[in-house]
Design an enzyme around this catalytic site. Structure first.
Site, PDB file in Angstrom:
ATOM      1  N   THR A 268      56.814  -6.071 -42.154  1.00 46.22           N
ATOM      2  CA  THR A 268      57.878  -5.060 -42.174  1.00 46.22           C
ATOM      3  C   THR A 268      59.163  -5.552 -41.505  1.00 46.22           C
ATOM      4  O   THR A 268      60.260  -5.223 -41.954  1.00 46.22           O
ATOM      5  CB  THR A 268      57.398  -3.792 -41.448  1.00 46.22           C
ATOM      6  OG1 THR A 268      56.718  -4.203 -40.272  1.00 46.22           O
ATOM      7  CG2 THR A 268      56.475  -2.982 -42.313  1.00 46.22           C
ATOM      8  N   PHE A 397      59.703   4.430 -37.912  1.00 52.13           N
ATOM      9  CA  PHE A 397      58.519   3.938 -37.208  1.00 52.13           C
ATOM     10  C   PHE A 397      57.430   5.001 -37.108  1.00 52.13           C
ATOM     11  O   PHE A 397      56.548   4.921 -36.259  1.00 52.13           O
ATOM     12  CB  PHE A 397      58.921   3.428 -35.820  1.00 52.13           C
ATOM     13  CG  PHE A 397      59.810   2.205 -35.883  1.00 52.13           C
ATOM     14  CD1 PHE A 397      59.266   0.952 -36.138  1.00 52.13           C
ATOM     15  CD2 PHE A 397      61.189   2.309 -35.725  1.00 52.13           C
ATOM     16  CE1 PHE A 397      60.076  -0.175 -36.217  1.00 52.13           C
ATOM     17  CE2 PHE A 397      62.008   1.182 -35.804  1.00 52.13           C
ATOM     18  CZ  PHE A 397      61.446  -0.059 -36.055  1.00 52.13           C
ATOM     19  N   CYS A 404      54.614   3.582 -34.482  1.00 53.52           N
ATOM     20  CA  CYS A 404      54.520   2.124 -34.415  1.00 53.52           C
ATOM     21  C   CYS A 404      54.475   1.625 -32.972  1.00 53.52           C
ATOM     22  O   CYS A 404      55.403   1.856 -32.203  1.00 53.52           O
ATOM     23  CB  CYS A 404      55.725   1.513 -35.134  1.00 53.52           C
ATOM     24  SG  CYS A 404      55.664  -0.280 -35.139  1.00 53.52           S
TER      25      CYS A 404
END
Ligand code: HEM
Length: 459
Positions: A268, A397, A404
């Site tokens: 990512t 996120f 995350c």
């Protein structure tokens, strides 16, 4: 949890059971959201999902008392090779809380400082490679090189393992196997029943076995050094004991975590940096502002030594990354499931366990962004402007306790690298690139190449 959904409501249904999911299901969903609005059901032949991109509804879905992470159909497929690793673990799986507690210290601010020298070392590999391309007047393959860089960084910073990606003509085979596994997880969602997929499934299993063999190499390399302690991810996994029961992570879970981190820790970030470079090449005014910010820190030094503190000073560069993540969040959706029977937005009944997916690119294009949400404009992330929009309009996120864990790691790495590249090169859109977004569960600009030239005093 399977429950019969209620669905006595006025939510529009987009029926794609005729065509099925396309090869770009996120962009297909974005088109459907443009047509049907910020909450709709997408019905395929096999399943139906509630897709949400309205800021107020996302604020509700982010309420941890009412909703929790959902491991949706795509992540169920990823579980076939990452099992109970942090990203794909169910909320109530004991190994999620255990690994989360053990690994959190590796993502505290103090740890970010210890990763800085490694991030810088790998960034220099990238610069050396681009210097060679500039000298040879050869274009660079942006997503390939960003992937080389982010994979080497997570390998070295997390596990003391060197993938040596810049010393290879082709990317490390881990990358190809990983992309194919992710792609299998995504395309498995759109299979036509009755078709034979055994060949693809066998190829997937071979790739998954190969990923596991790389993990064994990572662990054996550490064991050969005779020191299994340490404060990086691998050291914590092998040595740290959970405060609750005094045990370490078990061997199978360690494997799953390493696969998870090797994938989540680079794929990512690489996509985000690639999109950011695309936008810089297309927006010379923005590029000049990034360059000015870097010049203020590093002057015209040909080989600057960015400090850890410098990263916090690169505030405009961070705005560029935020604006990039707004338009193309490289992990484009996350799932939420109701903890109890509830009613979303006062009108959409949801049973306990029923799930909704947040379609992040459309959340990020919602009306709070003004009337030209497609325009790339990092000024949107000037601190006062963003604070006024509240916490639920920007979610690249994810949200809550399953958000995350690597957010700061990703942002530190991406901010430093983007500033170093802008400081050193003129980015030339030599091919008149038109953005084409490739999807393999994550998003990347497909086929993006740039010409890079050393900056001169005039630049
Ligand atoms: C979770 C995005 C970089 C490791 C997530 C989630 C999102 C996300 C949206 C939540 C998924 C969900 O709710 O289902 C991103 C983006 C990144 C990035 C956009 C880069 C720009 C990283 C890095 C690492 C990492 C660098 C590791 C070093 C993880 C892990 C989880 C996660 C382990 C699962 C956390 C948990 O459930 O406990 N990420 N990520 N990510 N990410 Fe990232």
């Amino acid at each position: 949890m399977t429950q019969t959904p209620l669905h006595h409501d006025d939510v529009p249904v987009a029926d794609v059971s005729g065509t099925g999911l396309t090869a770009t299901p996120t962009q297909q969903a974005m088109e459907l959201a443009r047509r049907h609005g910020p909450v709709f059901r997408r019905r395929t032949r096999e399943f139906q999902s509630l897709l949400v991109s309205d800021v107020d509804l996302v604020a509700e879905l982010s309420d941890e008392q009412r909703f929790a992470k959902a491991v949706g159909p795509a992540l169920e497929n990823v579980r076939e090779f990452a099992a109970d690793g942090l990203f794909t673990a169910y909320n109530d799986e004991f190994n999620w809380a255990k690994a989360h507690d053990i690994l959190m210290p590796a993502f505290a601010l103090g740890s970010m400082r210890t990763y800085h020298p490694v991030m810088l070392r790998v960034a220099r590999r990238l610069l050396d490679s681009w210097d060679r391309a500039a000298a040879a007047s050869a274009p660079v393959d942006v997503p390939d090189d960003m992937t080389r860089m982010t994979l080497d960084t997570i390998g070295l910073a997390g596990f003391g393992f060197d993938f040596g990606s810049f010393g290879r003509a082709e990317p490390h085979p881990f990358v190809g196997a990983m992309v194919r596994c992710l792609d299998w997880s995504m395309t498995r969602l759109s299979r036509v029943p009755g078709t034979d997929h055994s060949e693809r499934d066998e190829a997937f299993r071979a790739d998954a076995r190969y990923l596991a063999s790389v993990v064994d190499e990572v662990i054996n390399t550490r064991a050969a050094e005779g020191d299994t302690s340490g404060e990086d991810l691998l050291g914590l996994m092998l040595g740290a004991r959970h405060p609750a029961d005094g045990t370490t992570l078990d061997a199978a879970n360690i494997r799953n975590q390493i696969i998870t981190f090797l994938i989540a820790g680079h794929e990512t970030t690489s996509g985000t940096l690639s999109f950011a470079l695309h936008y810089l090449a297309k927006n010379p005014t923005v590029l000049r502002l990034v360059q000015r910010e870097a010049d203020e820190l590093w002057g015209d030094s040909p080989d600057p030594e960015p400090s850890f503190e410098d990263i916090g000073r690169l505030t405009y560069t961070r705005q560029v990354l935020n604006e990039t993540l707004r338009l193309w969040p490289s992990a484009p959706a996350f799932g939420r499931q109701a903890r109890h029977d509830t009613v979303l937005g006062g009108r959409i009944p949801m049973r306990a366990g029923e799930a909704a997916a947040v379609l992040i690119p459309m959340l990020h294009r919602s009306p709070v962004r003004g009337d030209n949400p497609e325009l790339f404009d990092p000024a949107r992330f000037a601190p006062e402007a963003e604070a006024a929009r509240g916490p639920h309009a920007f979610k690249p996120f994810g949200t809550g306790e399953r958000a995350c864990i690597g957010r700061q790691f990703a942002l530190d790495e991406a901010t430093m690298v983007l500033a170093m590249l802008a400081h050193r090169y003129r980015l030339v859109d030599h091919a008149g690139y038109r953005l084409k977004v490739k999807e393999t569960l994550t998003l990347k600009p497909e086929g993006l190449t740039l010409a890079v030239r050393a900056r001169t005093a005039a630049d």
